[in-house]
Scaffold this motif. Structure first.
Motif, PDB file in Angstrom:
ATOM      1  N   TYR A 144      31.052  32.289  33.618  1.00  0.00           N
ATOM      2  CA  TYR A 144      30.598  33.853  32.878  1.00  0.00           C
ATOM      3  C   TYR A 144      29.099  34.113  33.821  1.00  0.00           C
ATOM      4  O   TYR A 144      28.739  34.797  34.534  1.00  0.00           O
ATOM      5  N   PHE A 145      28.640  32.618  34.034  1.00  0.00           N
ATOM      6  CA  PHE A 145      27.115  32.427  34.766  1.00  0.00           C
ATOM      7  C   PHE A 145      27.443  33.182  36.184  1.00  0.00           C
ATOM      8  O   PHE A 145      26.887  34.589  37.260  1.00  0.00           O
ATOM      9  N   MET A 146      27.908  32.681  37.033  1.00  0.00           N
ATOM     10  CA  MET A 146      28.648  32.942  38.751  1.00  0.00           C
ATOM     11  C   MET A 146      29.432  34.503  38.900  1.00  0.00           C
ATOM     12  O   MET A 146      28.856  35.149  39.810  1.00  0.00           O
ATOM     13  N   THR A 147      30.259  34.331  38.282  1.00  0.00           N
ATOM     14  CA  THR A 147      30.730  35.902  38.189  1.00  0.00           C
ATOM     15  C   THR A 147      29.886  36.655  37.498  1.00  0.00           C
ATOM     16  O   THR A 147      30.267  37.932  38.145  1.00  0.00           O
ATOM     17  N   GLY A 148      29.368  37.007  36.462  1.00  0.00           N
ATOM     18  CA  GLY A 148      27.995  37.408  35.738  1.00  0.00           C
ATOM     19  C   GLY A 148      27.118  37.745  36.694  1.00  0.00           C
ATOM     20  O   GLY A 148      27.323  38.761  37.120  1.00  0.00           O
ATOM     21  N   LEU A 149      26.547  37.019  37.542  1.00  0.00           N
ATOM     22  CA  LEU A 149      25.817  37.405  38.522  1.00  0.00           C
ATOM     23  C   LEU A 149      26.361  37.934  39.963  1.00  0.00           C
ATOM     24  O   LEU A 149      25.726  38.932  40.308  1.00  0.00           O
ATOM     25  N   HIS A 150      27.180  38.049  39.483  1.00  0.00           N
ATOM     26  CA  HIS A 150      28.193  38.055  40.977  1.00  0.00           C
ATOM     27  C   HIS A 150      28.816  39.719  41.122  1.00  0.00           C
ATOM     28  O   HIS A 150      27.778  41.039  41.462  1.00  0.00           O
ATOM     29  N   ALA A 151      29.024  40.037  39.701  1.00  0.00           N
ATOM     30  CA  ALA A 151      28.896  40.981  38.985  1.00  0.00           C
ATOM     31  C   ALA A 151      27.462  42.534  39.281  1.00  0.00           C
ATOM     32  O   ALA A 151      27.698  43.429  39.786  1.00  0.00           O
ATOM     33  N   ILE A 152      26.481  42.243  39.123  1.00  0.00           N
ATOM     34  CA  ILE A 152      25.115  42.135  38.698  1.00  0.00           C
ATOM     35  C   ILE A 152      25.292  42.647  40.266  1.00  0.00           C
ATOM     36  O   ILE A 152      24.698  43.324  40.671  1.00  0.00           O
ATOM     37  N   LEU A 190      27.876  40.256  51.620  1.00  0.00           N
ATOM     38  CA  LEU A 190      27.156  39.799  51.284  1.00  0.00           C
ATOM     39  C   LEU A 190      27.770  39.588  49.850  1.00  0.00           C
ATOM     40  O   LEU A 190      28.471  38.819  49.488  1.00  0.00           O
ATOM     41  N   VAL A 191      28.079  40.623  48.760  1.00  0.00           N
ATOM     42  CA  VAL A 191      27.986  40.975  47.726  1.00  0.00           C
ATOM     43  C   VAL A 191      29.845  40.190  47.892  1.00  0.00           C
ATOM     44  O   VAL A 191      30.602  39.629  47.044  1.00  0.00           O
ATOM     45  N   ASP A 192      30.760  40.809  49.492  1.00  0.00           N
ATOM     46  CA  ASP A 192      31.332  40.097  49.908  1.00  0.00           C
ATOM     47  C   ASP A 192      32.141  39.178  49.397  1.00  0.00           C
ATOM     48  O   ASP A 192      33.277  37.954  49.365  1.00  0.00           O
ATOM     49  N   LEU A 193      30.740  38.410  50.510  1.00  0.00           N
ATOM     50  CA  LEU A 193      31.417  37.279  50.973  1.00  0.00           C
ATOM     51  C   LEU A 193      30.866  36.330  49.269  1.00  0.00           C
ATOM     52  O   LEU A 193      31.451  35.609  49.896  1.00  0.00           O
ATOM     53  N   ILE A 194      29.708  36.169  48.809  1.00  0.00           N
ATOM     54  CA  ILE A 194      30.106  35.737  47.794  1.00  0.00           C
ATOM     55  C   ILE A 194      31.167  34.833  47.006  1.00  0.00           C
ATOM     56  O   ILE A 194      31.244  34.680  46.007  1.00  0.00           O
ATOM     57  N   TRP A 195      32.146  36.937  47.064  1.00  0.00           N
ATOM     58  CA  TRP A 195      32.990  36.476  45.760  1.00  0.00           C
ATOM     59  C   TRP A 195      34.307  35.630  46.547  1.00  0.00           C
ATOM     60  O   TRP A 195      34.878  34.644  46.381  1.00  0.00           O
ATOM     61  N   ILE A 196      34.523  35.597  48.385  1.00  0.00           N
ATOM     62  CA  ILE A 196      34.856  34.970  48.879  1.00  0.00           C
ATOM     63  C   ILE A 196      35.182  33.874  48.629  1.00  0.00           C
ATOM     64  O   ILE A 196      36.239  32.420  48.575  1.00  0.00           O
ATOM     65  N   PHE A 197      33.644  33.079  48.304  1.00  0.00           N
ATOM     66  CA  PHE A 197      33.343  31.886  48.036  1.00  0.00           C
ATOM     67  C   PHE A 197      33.835  31.834  46.450  1.00  0.00           C
ATOM     68  O   PHE A 197      34.656  30.605  45.989  1.00  0.00           O
ATOM     69  N   LEU A 198      33.376  32.031  45.496  1.00  0.00           N
ATOM     70  CA  LEU A 198      33.282  32.331  44.434  1.00  0.00           C
ATOM     71  C   LEU A 198      35.227  32.284  43.699  1.00  0.00           C
ATOM     72  O   LEU A 198      35.861  31.367  42.917  1.00  0.00           O
ATOM     73  N   PHE A 199      36.613  32.854  44.500  1.00  0.00           N
ATOM     74  CA  PHE A 199      37.195  33.553  43.842  1.00  0.00           C
ATOM     75  C   PHE A 199      38.471  32.328  44.178  1.00  0.00           C
ATOM     76  O   PHE A 199      38.807  31.025  42.954  1.00  0.00           O
TER      77      PHE A 199
END
Lengths: 206, 532
Positions: A144-152, A190-199
């Motif tokens: 929740y924390f990571m995807t939440g911060l990413h969603a912001i 950057l938003v994209d890049l972070i997601w590439i790692f989160l996924f």
């Protein structure tokens, strides 16, 4: 008389500096998430089984769709810069709007994903999360924390792109001056890049 | 127009706006610097008041003045205010803003609007931090917010950590602005090695601000989220790891120590050649040592945790690196002293503060090595020795460098000169009081008095009494200094362009400087300290 000598008449424009500033800002964003990645890797190292078990609960299909959506949006963001460089204002505007549209799709997907988790009782502070093994609870907390911060960041990125669309319309961004759009797109990448790692970290590693 | 054009000074030029609006909507780097200066001074004095209250409580054993819980809040807020509102922003935000573009021969920083935004974020963060004094219970965790206590305490920790998060953001933006300014805005002919050393120090500092601050930002955010949602990131009863919090916190907060001290060192490097009328000794060594401190400073955080559970090899490595980081600091001190040697020294107040800095920083730095030594640290960890050490570095170092910068650039900013005789006396009062206040802490710490208690055993009474007495002298010195400066502002004689005989570009423009600093951008042909 040379008006350039008068300080008040002085106009300073330095596109290189603007881009440099944006890159430095992106460093700080990376390090912000870096702290979370660090916490994730340490807790994963301590609770490998619980994390693997937790990851099975996540919806890989929704995650994969969102990955494709974001990758596509990064492409259209980059294309919009090429379009504005060539002076194709309408195309650039369309591409930026499409990027924002992708951001919205991503958020709607996220809403359904999170909504489903809430329904089955997986959310921070829920009774279920208190009952399951601590390692697994940590996984969901970090999820929740990571995807939440990413969603912001997705929301902020979409707002920035909204301004870019407006500036293309008004002509502030044009084929001669497009560093703002470049910076907006950089943020979006950057938003994209972070997601590439989160996924993979959250959804794929079992 | 042409040659006869009258350029307004930045203090007069309101840019067509009125009253306070002309200040709070300004994008002029000097005005923003002053905005920081005035707000910082207010917060500094609040921090001083809290400190004095603590010293009063500690004057005698037993309860003198406040309840134990109040005392906990006092040292927490004293720390939060002094660290986050004064020492970290201190020199970069005030004198970096005022002097950096002048030193580089630029019209402003690279992003003037962003600069103003940083100040607003600073004020927002400050108000949030100070609001904990008024609403709810004031935090009682210490400025380090160690988990799990910070997660469990009923006091208003959430607000305090969010404040620190916002303040960190402000600090990042200032750093970002300075890096780009230094890369892109140097005057024609000003190569990297013709830059004044203060710019080098700010450059190294800015990189730490940029790369370390986000880590504490996310860590504090985790504390806030943990408190609000009741999740267990650091609370061991919920599966979290409190030692991990300490690591994350110090990964930022030790580099932050260099955010605090490096700009101070830069200020001193600026002053020594001016008042010794001599070319700086070892320009490149000083410039590179700033970068070296910034770099090595990232890898020493573990020395805060020697007693909190770490493997033997890790402790040895952190201890070794801690000793290494002292080397570039020593390089600077040797170069300063070498510059003074054989110079024609002019003992004006700025130089006095600079020399005071060297003396106090020497004590602070060397006691730091005592803490960095593994065996010694086990004994003095969490004692008053540590408190004495970091006050020698933070107040004796950064604080005195701040006052040095204040006395150095005061005539440039206001165009008026304060009374040098009284400023000199104020320095001696402050310097004497400082040592009476903090030296006994080193002694009583060695004797074993722990920090962060409102009470102590009777055998520690005498040093504490002396220390409290010293705090009164320090406050008298501060008041004296402030009165002298205010008098200088109101009735001082015109200072002229270059009262100290400096060769850097800040002294080549008017005092106070005009808006956008230079009528025509200067062209630089040699280094900044070429005294013949």
């Amino acid at each position: 008389m040379n008006t350039n000598n008068s300080p008040s008449a002085h106009v300073h424009r330095d596109d290189e500096a603007q881009k440099m500033g944006m890159w430095f800002f992106l460093f700080t964003e990376l390090l912000l998430f870096g702290g979370l990645f660090l916490v994730y890797s340490i807790y994963r190292f301590k609770n490998p089984d619980a994390f693997a078990h937790g990851a099975k609960e996540l919806n890989v299909v929704l995650g994969a769709i969102n990955t494709i959506v974001l990758l596509t949006s990064s492409l259209t963001a980059a294309l919009s810069i090429t379009a504005i460089q060539k002076g194709q204002k309408k195309l650039a505007l369309g591409l930026v709007l499409f990027t924002i549209f992708c951001a919205l799709i991503f958020l709607v997907n996220k809403y359904f994903e999170w909504g489903h988790k809430f329904e089955i009782g997986i959310y921070p502070g829920s009774d279920l999360l208190r009952a399951i093994p601590r390692g697994e609870a940590l996984f969901f907390v970090l999820y929740y924390f990571m995807t939440g911060l990413h969603a912001i960041h997705v929301i902020v990125g979409a707002i920035i792109l909204g301004f870019m669309a407006r500036y293309i319309q008004t002509g502030l961004i044009n084929s001669d001056y497009y560093v703002l759009l470049e910076n907006g797109a950089l943020y979006w990448h950057l938003v994209d890049l972070i997601w590439i790692f989160l996924f993979p970290l959250l959804y794929l590693i079992h | 127009m042409g040659e006869n054009v009258q350029h307004l000074s930045f203090l007069q030029d309101n840019g067509g706006k009125k009253g306070i609006l002309a200040w709070i909507t300004t994008t002029d780097h000097k005005r923003i610097g002053l905005l920081y200066f005035y707000s910082l001074t207010v917060f500094f004095l609040m921090g001083v008041v809290l400190g004095i209250l603590m010293r009063l409580e500690l004057m005698n054993p037993g309860k003198d003045l406040v309840e134990p819980q109040t005392y906990n809040s006092l040292f927490t807020l004293h720390g939060v205010i002094m660290i986050f509102l004064f020492v970290i922003p201190g020199i970069p935000a005030v004198f970096g803003n005022i002097a950096l573009p002048l030193l580089l021969g630029a019209r402003d920083v690279a992003f003037p609007k962003l600069n103003l935004l940083s100040w607003y974020l600073y004020i927002l963060g400050a108000l949030m931090a100070l609001s904990t004094l008024l609403f709810g219970n004031a935090p009682d965790t210490g400025w380090t917010f160690y988990a799990p206590y910070s997660v469990r305490t009923g006091t208003n920790v959430t607000m305090a950590v969010l404040a620190a998060f916002i303040l960190g953001f402000s600090s990042i933006l200032t750093g970002l602005n300075f890096i780009v300014t230094i890369h892109r805005m140097r005057a024609p002919g000003m190569t990297w090695f013709r830059m004044p050393l203060f710019s080098w120090a700010l450059y190294a500092t800015a990189w730490i601000q940029l790369l370390a601050t986000p880590v504490v930002g996310i860590t504090l955010l985790m504390i806030a989220v943990e408190r609000m949602l009741g999740i267990g990131l650091f609370d061991p009863s919920l599966g979290g790891d409190p030692i991990l919090y300490q690591h994350l916190f110090w990964i930022y907060s030790h580099p932050a120590v260099y955010i605090m001290i490096l700009p101070g060192m830069g200020v001193i490097s600026e002053m020594i050649p001016v008042f010794a009328r001599r070319r700086i000794f070892g320009y490149k060594a000083i410039a590179y040592s700033s970068l070296a401190i910034a770099f090595i400073g990232y890898f020493v955080w573990g020395h805060h945790m020697f007693t909190s559970g770490m493997s033997g090899p890790a402790r040895v490595i952190f201890s070794l690196l801690t000793f290494l980081v002292a080397v570039p600091s020593a390089i600077k001190v040797f170069n300063w002293v070498a510059t003074l040697y054989g110079g024609s020294i002019d003992l004006k107040p700025p130089l006095l503060y600079a020399l005071g800095f060297i003396f106090l920083f020497l004590i602070g730095g060397l006691t730091g090595l005592v803490n960095g030594a593994l065996a010694a640290d086990v004994h003095i960890h969490d004692t008053y020795f540590v408190v004495g050490h970091f006050h020698y570095v933070m107040f004796g170092g950064t604080g005195f460098a701040f006052f040095a910068a204040l006395h150095y650039w005061f005539p440039k900013v206001y165009g008026k000169m304060y009374n040098v005789k009284h400023a000199t006396r104020a320095f001696w009062v402050l310097f004497t009081g400082f040592n009476i206040l903090y030296f006994p802490m080193l002694v009583v710490g060695m004797m074993g008095m722990p920090r962060r208690y409102y009470d102590y055993l009777p055998q520690f009474h005498i040093p504490n009494l002396i220390s409290t007495f010293g705090s009164w002298i320090v406050v008298s010195g501060l008041i004296y200094m402030i009165v002298v400066l205010i008098q200088g502002y109101r009735k001082g004689t015109p200072a002229g362009k270059n009262p100290w005989g400096g060769l850097t570009l800040d002294w080549q423009t008017d005092s106070p400087p005009i808006t956008e600093n230079f009528v025509e951008l200067p062209i630089v042909t040699e280094g900044p300290y070429e005294y013949k």
